[in-house]
Design a protein around this motif. Structure first.
Motif, short mmCIF file in Angstrom:
data_model
loop_
_atom_site.label_atom_id
_atom_site.label_comp_id
_atom_site.label_asym_id
_atom_site.label_seq_id
_atom_site.Cartn_x
_atom_site.Cartn_y
_atom_site.Cartn_z
N LEU A 141 7.58 -1.46 8.61
CA LEU A 141 7.53 -0.06 9.47
C LEU A 141 6.62 0.71 8.53
O LEU A 141 6.57 0.85 7.29
N SER A 142 5.34 1.01 9.15
CA SER A 142 4.34 1.87 8.45
C SER A 142 4.77 3.34 8.33
O SER A 142 5.45 3.68 9.12
N GLU A 144 2.89 5.57 9.72
CA GLU A 144 2.73 6.01 11.11
C GLU A 144 3.82 5.28 12.23
O GLU A 144 3.64 5.44 13.37
N GLN A 145 4.72 4.70 11.48
CA GLN A 145 5.92 4.09 12.43
C GLN A 145 5.29 2.83 13.29
O GLN A 145 5.96 2.44 14.38
N THR A 146 4.31 2.20 12.66
CA THR A 146 4.05 1.01 13.42
C THR A 146 4.55 -0.12 12.86
O THR A 146 4.85 -0.31 11.40
N VAL A 147 5.11 -1.20 13.84
CA VAL A 147 5.85 -2.31 13.41
C VAL A 147 5.01 -3.33 13.15
O VAL A 147 4.17 -3.77 14.00
#
Ligand code: MG
Length: 386
Positions: A141-142, A144-147
């Motif tokens: 999980l980045s 920026e909340q990107t998976v």
């Protein structure tokens, strides 16, 4: 038999759950969270001593948590978990135990079987830890909340504590990596080249890190409940009069019911049903006929006392079912009034209160109109009796 010491690490600040005190000193059931693991280690037949590492600013809380346990004097921890474990191991050098089990205080439900498995593992290797399989797919999980894809879970497991080691080996391992920062002792052992094997962990041996974990832990400390039923039966004869009292309601009739109290057969049968479910005698045991204080008494006090005993035992009434047996008066017109009266006396929703009525087809004493009989069943839950 090898000398085994359990080293419980309780020096963490862990203030995420409460700003008032570290989580290991939060109340969990009847005692502090830390006391749960202290009990499990001190009660285990293979553990010779228990040593706790604390932060000195928690000394007063620790005194309270440790009350009643036979423990080695507490040791002051370091600023990191690794530093705290090192301090605990150094304090044990004068003991020279054979084996040490290093455990996080935030895992209150370590079982005796898990301790056995780790100790059995130490017969073969220098280190042994409990692990659980990982069943969820791992993701990255980045910020920026990107998976994105994480490591393949095949071959990955989650490590628990207590982590067991041969004392001299883990002491040397800690001394050899003082400046590193490992999050568990298996990593310290690995860095020092010690072989560490795994045994099956226990899902109940989870680490408390969130409020949800605390709620789960609280549920686990609640007593197990059992369901019980009790039966009651009562009869009162008619005497000259103009009304009867049934389930706390006055009903016009060409007779009254005769008895030492108000002769409410419905409430008497129900009182016996509750006392029967508790295994605490009958209405006559608690309210002897002839005792002046119960002369002409309103019978709801008997039922309220039986219900108070249910609550005092940590129980909860589930439902009641009452059958009134008579030719007259007619019960139907008063049924809903009686149900709401019983629901109020017993603090039950009306849907958990049942009142039925029947005749005996003009047979027997009820058929001849000589009196009224009542049968009752009560169902309740009580803390399990072992
Ligand atoms: Mg009676």
């Amino acid at each position: 038999m090898p000398c085994v010491v359990a080293l419980v690490v309780a020096a963490g600040r862990g203030e995420r759950l409460s700003l008032e005190r570290p989580k290991q000193y939060l109340r969990l059931g009847q005692c502090m969270l830390l006391a749960h693991s202290l009990r499990r280690f001190t009660e285990h037949p293979c553990i010779d001593h228990v040593q706790v590492v604390i932060d000195p600013s928690d000394a007063a809380l620790y005194e309270e948590a440790a009350q009643g346990f036979d423990l080695l004097p507490s040791v002051t921890g370091g600023t990191t978990r690794q530093g705290s474990v090192s301090a605990g191991l150094e304090a044990l050098t004068h003991f020279q135990p054979d084996l040490v089990l290093i455990h996080d205080a935030a895992r209150p439900f370590v079982s005796s079987g898990l301790i056995d498995r780790v100790l059995d593992g130490l017969a073969q290797t220098e280190g042994c830890i409990p692990v659980l399989p990982i069943t969820d797919t791992l993701k990255r999980l980045s910020v920026e909340q990107t998976v994105s894809s994480g490591p393949d879970r095949n071959g990955l497991v989650a490590a628990q504590t207590p982590q067991g080691f041969h004392f001299a080996s883990i002491l040397n391992a800690h001394r050899s990596c003082e400046n590193a920062s490992f999050t568990d002792d298996a990593a310290v052992a690995e860095a020092a080249g010690l072989p560490v094997t795994a045994v099956a962990g226990d899902p109940d041996n989870f680490k408390i890190t969130s409020m949800d974990d605390m709620t789960r832990a609280e549920t686990m400390t609640l007593p197990r409940m059992e369901t019980r039923t009790g039966f009651g039966f009562d009869v009162h004869r008619f005497a000259p009069g103009d009304s009867v009292t049934l389930c706390g309601c006055s009903i016009p009739h060409n007779a009254r019911l005769s008895g030492y109290s108000d002769a409410d057969v419905g409430l008497h049968a129900l009182t016996d049903a509750l006392l029967g479910a508790l295994g605490e005698g009958d209405i006559g045991t608690h309210f002897p006929p002839g005792d002046p204080q119960w002369g002409n008494a309103a019978s709801h006090i008997f039922l309220e006392e039986a219900h108070r005993r249910v609550k005092q035992r940590g129980g909860r009434l589930i439902n009641i079912d009452l059958t009134l047996i008579c030719e007259a008066p007619k019960i139907g017109p008063y049924r809903s009034q009686m149900i709401s009266r019983l629901a109020r006396i017993l603090e039950l929703p009306e849907a958990r209160v049942s009142i039925k009525a029947t005749t005996t087809e003009k047979l027997g004493f009820t058929g001849r109109g000589e009196g009224i009989a009542a049968q009752a069943i009560a169902t309740l839950t009580l803390p399990e009796i072992s």
